[in-house]
Scaffold this active site. Structure first.
Site, PDB file in Angstrom:
ATOM      1  N   LYS A   1       0.826  -1.255   0.014  1.00 25.58           N
ATOM      2  CA  LYS A   1       0.192  -0.072   0.091  1.00 25.58           C
ATOM      3  C   LYS A   1       0.870   0.975   0.210  1.00 25.58           C
ATOM      4  CE  LYS A   1       0.947   1.309   4.465  1.00 25.58           C
ATOM      5  NZ  LYS A   1       1.581   2.449   4.807  1.00 25.58           N
TER       6      LYS A   1
ATOM      7  N   ASP B   1      -2.477  -0.598  10.738  1.00 29.42           N
ATOM      8  CA  ASP B   1      -2.674  -0.600   9.359  1.00 29.42           C
ATOM      9  C   ASP B   1      -3.578  -1.955   8.668  1.00 29.42           C
ATOM     10  OD1 ASP B   1      -1.507   1.669   8.947  1.00 29.42           O
ATOM     11  OD2 ASP B   1       0.375   0.983   8.039  1.00 29.42           O
TER      12      ASP B   1
END
Length: 286
Positions: free
Chosen positions: A11, A136
């Site tokens: 990401k 996350d």
């Protein structure tokens, strides 16, 4: 199903604002996540003895401390599942790079074993479990580009352009705890709305601190800035720039020093993990 192989995508934090420090020591954040079509790969094989065995060593990471093993055992414990798994990891994402390697591996483990063990806990419950492993992890469990607030757990899906990115991985591992403890870190950025963010703007409040502490990151940013505006993702060390197509990104990549690891990948609003899970679901129903 006895075996299952799934991707664990990278990401990017396209921006990261730090609004303040909470009473519990964590920081209030606003950040924008987008996935990349590039990542690690995990293979899971069913065991009927309840054992969790990760067969891929990571330097400096004890087997039982690895997020993959911790995620698997957490899922076992919370679901009461008596099954186990042999797990193989093909590691492509750098550790300490700010592109989500460990968190993504943990999320893929939760989703993969939920499927392999036929638990069907659902995305909400798996995201809740993931938050206990790292801030996350929920965004990888949900698999959609998102504007995140709080410590990163409050997610609002967003539709973003899907450009191609050149990502440079300086040969250094940045300590997230170290960066968030730095007295020079900006901790009073005013909150913004997702609408104003998407209209343009946003920066990474961690970047000045990381540049000061890690010349390797500063040098990578300076190099990439010669071609396109460059930013750092998360707390680093990876830096990135966006391009309209793969060819333009690869053209710049070929001009980088051979000693500097880098890759080109497309930004995606739905992660390649979730696209693969959807393909598997369609194969079963066909």
């Amino acid at each position: 199903m006895q075996t299952l192989t799934l991707p664990a995508p990278a990401k990017l934090n396209l921006m990261l604002h730090i609004l303040g420090r909470r009473a519990d020591g964590y920081h209030e954040l606003q950040t924008l996540f987008q996935f990349l079509d590039h990542g690690d790969e995990l293979s899971f094989s069913l065991r009927d003895d309840g054992q969790i065995r990760l067969h891929s060593d990571l330097p400096g990471v004890d087997h039982d401390s690895n997020l993959i093993v911790r995620a698997a055992r957490l899922l076992q414990r919370e679901s009461g599942c008596a099954l186990g798994a042999d797990i193989q990891l093909l590691k492509r994402l750098p550790m300490g790079g700010g592109i989500g390697g460990g968190s993504s591996d943990a999320a893929t483990t939760l989703l993969g074993l939920d499927r392999l063990w036929r638990l069907d806990l659902g995305e909400d419950r798996l995201a809740e479990l993931g938050l206990g492993l790292g801030a996350d992890v929920p965004v990888f469990v949900r698999g959609r580009a998102a504007f995140a607030e709080g410590v990163g757990e409050r997610l609002q899906p967003v539709e973003l352009p899907e450009p191609w990115y050149l990502v440079i991985a300086p040969q250094v591992s940045v300590s997230t705890a170290e960066i968030f403890a730095d007295p020079e870190l900006t901790r009073n950025t005013p909150a913004i709305t997702v609408r104003s963010l998407l209209a343009g703007g946003g920066r990474n409040d961690c970047q000045p601190v990381v540049e000061k502490r890690y010349p390797e990151v500063r040098n990578a940013l300076s190099l990439l800035n010669k071609f396109v505006p460059a930013s750092m993702t998360g707390t680093g060390a990876c830096v990135f720039g966006s391009f309209p197509n793969e060819g333009e990104a690869d053209k710049v990549r070929r001009q980088l020093p051979g000693t500097l690891p880098s890759f080109v990948a497309q930004g995606r609003n739905v992660s390649m993990l979730h696209r693969r899970l959807e393909e598997l679901a369609q194969e079963v129903s066909a």
